[in-house]
Design an enzyme around this catalytic site. Structure first.
Site, short mmCIF file in Angstrom:
data_model
loop_
_atom_site.label_atom_id
_atom_site.label_comp_id
_atom_site.label_asym_id
_atom_site.label_seq_id
_atom_site.Cartn_x
_atom_site.Cartn_y
_atom_site.Cartn_z
N GLY A 697 0.83 -1.20 0.00
CA GLY A 697 0.00 0.00 0.00
C GLY A 697 0.86 1.24 0.00
O GLY A 697 1.97 1.26 0.52
N GLN A 698 0.31 2.31 -0.60
CA GLN A 698 1.07 3.55 -0.68
C GLN A 698 0.10 4.71 -0.73
O GLN A 698 -0.90 4.68 -1.44
CB GLN A 698 1.97 3.56 -1.92
CG GLN A 698 2.82 4.81 -2.06
CD GLN A 698 3.79 4.72 -3.23
OE1 GLN A 698 3.85 3.69 -3.90
NE2 GLN A 698 4.53 5.77 -3.47
N GLY A 699 0.36 5.73 0.08
CA GLY A 699 -0.44 6.94 0.10
C GLY A 699 0.42 8.15 -0.16
O GLY A 699 1.57 8.06 -0.60
N VAL A 704 3.35 1.23 2.97
CA VAL A 704 3.09 0.10 3.84
C VAL A 704 3.67 -1.15 3.18
O VAL A 704 3.36 -1.44 2.02
CB VAL A 704 1.59 -0.08 4.11
CG1 VAL A 704 1.36 -1.25 5.06
CG2 VAL A 704 1.01 1.20 4.71
N LYS A 718 4.54 0.33 8.39
CA LYS A 718 4.20 1.63 7.82
C LYS A 718 5.41 2.54 7.94
O LYS A 718 5.84 2.88 9.05
CB LYS A 718 3.00 2.23 8.54
CG LYS A 718 2.52 3.55 7.94
CD LYS A 718 1.27 4.05 8.65
CE LYS A 718 0.76 5.33 8.03
NZ LYS A 718 -0.47 5.83 8.71
N ASP A 814 -10.92 10.75 9.09
CA ASP A 814 -10.58 10.25 7.75
C ASP A 814 -11.28 8.92 7.50
O ASP A 814 -10.66 7.95 7.08
CB ASP A 814 -9.06 10.09 7.63
CG ASP A 814 -8.62 9.97 6.17
OD1 ASP A 814 -9.42 10.32 5.29
OD2 ASP A 814 -7.48 9.54 5.92
#
Length: 987
Positions: A697-699, A704, A718, A814
């Site tokens: 995962g990537q934001g 992550v 993370k 959020d």
């Protein structure tokens, strides 16, 4: 002759099984056309002859006769259906037929005779268990229980031979899909030694054992590879495995690859067919980070083009004329060497005259000829250092940074005393340097000017000063100064201790090693923040020893020597400093208000591990004279936020709240740089080695990874740059508060747990529990048409979790589908009571970087926008005050994704008209309830009249209890678990 006599004539002439089945079919048809009395008289006579005459001996106990007995049971008034089957059982007819017992049990179910139903089931087990598998016997009875007894089977289907299963070889699990490889292996014979001739860890020659044998065609390596491929992707085995296969043919290599490619395409097409072709695959929403490449390229050759924020269309159909502004900021640094040498007071006076002349007619002056060379692009800017070195700096200004920046808007008066915005900033050098700054990359498409100013050296960005020409002069606003402005005062805990006790307390043995050591790292979270000052870790966690050492050297801003700049603005420190500032008389010193009427209550006794800090040791977060921007109505920088509004994501505020409690025990802090993390590499942190496997995962602010520890535990790591501690604090507080209220199970199952947190000077690593089944967003993408049972189940669980989060005085901030993790599959044994059970939670809420702790911020209101696309609540859009409304809107938007499988857009222009353009199918049982939730959660009148979560939970519970079907629930559970497996296989 009657119709029944005509139908019976062929069977009477030639008694046979085929004739009996034909007669039974005709009788079933006639039973729907004739009355019960007509059917009873004629049919009973025919059945009586079959039972008594010798010529019907061969067909008397054929299962087709059960069809006739079933029709007779409908018209019987004395025995009825159950009595007929009891008489047949006494005569020992059909005692070896499973169909007989099922029809008998069905009649018991129609009469709601549960005990007799159990007796029939027991008889079937006793008579048929030697010839038929127990699962086959019970499968039909399970369906009858679901149909007539609402799935309340209890221990009815407990198998009597469960103990024997312990000693069976490869018994397997119930409802497990047949394996293609196992079917192929089943066809391979067992050799004389008793060992398997084919399979893993065997040395048998495949061709000799499986293929080259007389009268046997075994499997080939191609068939075995194809079977393994089908097992991997969940395909069913072919039933025609007994057919002749060209196993002995040896294909060339490229033909084998083509076969595998065709199999792969076929499997992918089948999986794609399960997705809804009418909607696009949803991707996680995230905050805007940098402008797209196309826009940056357009600004390279045209510096006067406004930035992306200035062109963003308003979310509401409202026309506003933006005020003309002249921006003075220290955020951007771009100047040429000529600007450094030639910018003096005379140039400043000249520019000031040009600016003033431009305001007289309301139009800004044409600056294209004078300062066109001073503009820089948004992607790269040149900054002059003290030694004259050109430094290229990447533009890191994010869209959300522009919404929450330390920007002060001035009225027509060109001087204004500004408060110190760095209450907790440590002492810095007071030396000044000349910096020539260009402001062409700011959001407002208005003329800007370059100005030379003196300011202290700071690593962090300074204060933005935005001059609003359409704003009222400061003199006209002095009337409002008499009004009492809200002052943020933090009341300390009841227990007060002396400073000596405090210093002893911070070195308590419970605190992990590494705290209170000097470190230089910026602390931010997933919330965008611009102008974040440099904060060391000692000050961040409330180390007062360092602060008391330099309390006589508070940071100050020295007014530049330029007379022109002094006309525009000046800034002084709130802290008293005799060395720099002139002495202030007692009459001119501002008096602090009594904290007894503070708008922020103290933390209660169950807040968690707290530090002993007195109220007099904690300075106020903001002053009455300080204005702060926390957002804007239509995403413009020049929107003014009234005095008294605070930014809930301000780093100074967050530090102050974390000073009230001890750092979590799982927090480890180091002053060195963070190690680099890369997939398929090992990373060592604090003596523990993490085997990084892959990026999952990537934001906009973190990545992550899936990793494996030394003890073979799979975890999620993370990695966030720069380092972040707020998420660790808020998760620890959230779990502690739930446990204090007796909700230990919810705290364990539904709240993200940070197993270990490693805070370095450059980045932080949060080690969390790994969940392989993905998020609600992946679930929505994998489900073609979700069953209402699962939708109701998930929505109710989400509501129960968010309700307890709000009851703990915390705003998540959020809430969206990709922040709800699916922790486990749904057990197919769960029944109707699983909806409100505390043992059936399958979701966990994560990503607490934007959370707001409302326990010490009691009765506070916020303004501004969070910046998450499609998840800003109407209060943020309108510029109204908000608190928990952010979570209510996020819940409604997440519910729309779970129900409809797509993101919904906010519609409407005022309170009462807001809605989401979500299309819920009419056949969906939850349609009306979902629309009601959307209407109530989006049209909240004020912060004092928030919707009740209990009403939502009760509404969905009533639908669940009224419409629940056991068979439909099991089918929905099966599809949900398949979606979980699909998400796990994709990782």
């Amino acid at each position: 002759m009657s119709h029944i006599r005509v139908a019976f004539a062929p069977l009477d002439t030639n008694p046979s099984t085929c004739g009996l089945e034909t007669f039974a079919t005709q009788i079933e048809t006639l039973s729907q056309m004739m009355t019960a009395e007509e059917m009873k008289a004629e049919l009973y006579d025919c059945v009586r002859r079959i039972l008594r005459e010798q010529k019907f001996d061969q067909i008397r106990e054929n299962e087709a006769m059960l069809r006739l007995y079933k029709v007779m049971g409908r018209s019987s008034t004395n025995l009825k259906g159950r009595g007929i089957y009891e008489q047949l059982f006494k005569k020992d007819h059909f005692t070896g037929s499973l169909k007989f017992y099922l029809q008998w049990a069905e009649e018991c179910g129609k009469d709601q005779m549960l005990e007799e139903f159990k007796d029939v089931l027991k008889l079937a087990r006793d008579r048929l268990s030697e010839r038929i598998e127990m699962t086959a016997i019970e499968s039909g009875f399970r369906d009858l229980v679901d149909e007539y007894f609402n799935g309340e089977s209890g221990d009815m289907f407990t198998r009597p031979d469960e103990t024997m299963d312990l000693f069976r070889f490869n018994a397997g699990s119930k409802k497990k899909r047949r394996s293609s490889v196992c079917f192929l292996q089943h066809n391979v014979p067992i050799n004389n030694s008793g060992k398997a001739a084919f399979g893993p860890k065997t040395k048998t020659d495949l061709r000799q054992a499986c293929i080259d044998r007389p009268n046997y065609h075994g499997i080939s390596i191609e068939e075995f590879r194809f079977a393994k491929w089908k097992d991997t992707f969940g395909e069913d085995v072919d039933d025609d495995y007994r057919k002749r296969k060209d196993s002995g043919v040896v294909f060339v290599k490229h033909q084998v690859i083509d076969t595998d490619r065709q199999a792969r395409e076929e499997v992918e097409n089948r999986f794609n067919a399960n997705l809804n072709p009418r909607r696009r695959h949803l991707s996680p929403v995230s905050e805007k980070t940098v402008d797209d490449e196309e826009e940056k390229r357009s600004r390279i050759y045209s510096p006067l083009v406004a930035t992306k924020d200035a062109h963003r269309p308003a979310l509401r159909s409202k026309i506003e004329n933006p005020p003309a502004t002249v921006t003075l900021s220290s955020d951007t640094k771009s100047a040429s060497e000529k600007d450094v040498s030639d910018s003096d007071d005379a140039d400043d006076d000249e520019r000031l005259k040009i600016m003033t002349a431009g305001r007289k007619d309301g139009n800004p002056p044409d600056r294209s000829t004078s300062i066109s060379s001073n503009y820089s692009t948004a992607s790269a800017r040149t900054s002059k250092s003290g030694a004259g070195l050109d430094l290229m700096a990447e533009n890191k200004c994010l869209e959300a940074h522009a919404m929450f920046s330390d920007t002060v808007h001035l009225a027509s008066e060109k001087t204004m005393v500004l408060g110190d915005d760095s209450v907790f900033v440590p002492e810095r050098s007071l030396a000044t340097t000349q910096i020539v700054t260009d402001f062409s990359v700011l959001c407002d498409p208005d003329p800007t000017m370059t100005i030379t100013q003196e300011r202290p050296k700071k690593v962090s960005n300074g204060l933005n000063v935005v001059y609003d020409e359409a704003a009222e002069p400061e003199e006209s606003q002095k009337v409002e100064e008499s009004e009492v402005q809200p002052e943020i005062v933090l009341v300390s805990p009841v227990t007060q201790t002396s400073p000596a006790t405090m210093f002893n307390d911070i070195y308590d043995d419970e605190i992990e090693f590494g705290f209170f050591k000097p470190s230089r790292g910026n602390f931010v979270t997933s919330t965008p923040a611009q102008g974040v000052h440099l904060v060391n870790i000692d000050e961040y966690f409330g180390n007062k020893e360092e602060e008391s050492t330099h309390e006589q050297e508070a940071p100050v801003f020295v007014a530049p020597t330029s007379s022109t700049f002094s006309k525009l603005t000046r800034r002084k420190s709130l802290a008293a400093n005799q060395a720099v500032q002139p002495s202030v008389t007692e009459s001119s010193k501002p008096e602090r208000s009594d904290p007894k009427d503070s708008s922020i209550d103290c933390l209660t006794a169950n807040l968690g591990r707290r530090l002993s800090i007195g109220a007099d040791e904690i300075p106020n977060l903001t002053e009455n004279n300080e204005s702060e921007i926390t957002g804007c109505k239509i995403r413009r920088r020049s929107e003014i936020i009234k005095q008294g509004d605070i930014n809930p994501w301000d780093e100074t505020l967050r530090k102050k709240l974390m000073c009230l409690v001890r750092p979590p025990q799982n927090m480890h802090e180091f002053q060195e740089r963070a190690p680099k993390i890369q997939a398929l590499r090992d990373c060592e942190v604090s003596g523990e080695k993490l085997h990084i496997q892959t990026l999952i995962g990537q934001g906009g602010y973190a990545k992550v990874y899936r990793a494996v520890t030394d003890d073979q535990r799979t975890v999620a790591v993370k990695y966030e740059v720069p380092s972040c501690s707020w998420e660790v604090y808020i998760c620890d507080q959230m779990r502690n508060r739930l446990k204090d209220r007796g909700l230990e199970l919810m705290a364990k199952c539904c709240i993200m747990e940070v197993m270990d947190a490693y805070v370095y000077s450059t980045a932080s690593l949060l080690v969390n529990q790994y969940h392989e089944y993905g998020t609600l967003l992946e679930y929505a993408n994998n489900m073609k048409d979700p069953n209402w049972h699962i939708t109701c189940f998930l929505i109710t669980q989400m509501a129960r979790v968010v309700k307890e989060v709000h009851a703990s005085k915390i705003i998540h901030g959020d809430i969206k589908p990709d922040n709800f993790m699916i922790t486990r599959k749904i057990d197919d044994k769960w029944g109707k009571d699983a909806l409100m059970s505390n043992d059936s939670f399958v979701i966990k809420i994560i990503d607490w970087g934007r959370a707001i702790d409302m326990m010490p911020l009691k009765n506070q209101r916020f303004k501004g926008r969070a910046g998450t696309e499609a998840f800003d609540c109407p209060e943020m859009v309108d510029g109204r005050s908000w608190t928990y409304q952010a979570d209510y809107f996020g819940f409604a938007a997440t519910m729309a994704v779970v129900v409809a499988g797509k993101y919904a857009q906010l519609t409407g222009a005022s309170v009462g008209d807001y809605s989401l353009n979500v299309d819920i199918k009419r056949r969906n049982i939850l349609r009306d309830a979902c629309y009601d939730v959307i209407n109530r959660f989006l049209n909240i009148p004020s912060c004092d009249s928030l919707p009740d979560w209990n009403i939502l939970i009760k509404s969905f519970s009533e639908i669940w209890n009224e419409k629940f079907e056991a068979s439909g629930w099991r089918q929905a559970v099966s599809k949900f678990n398949e979606a979980c497996d699909l998400a796990a296989n994709q990782k």
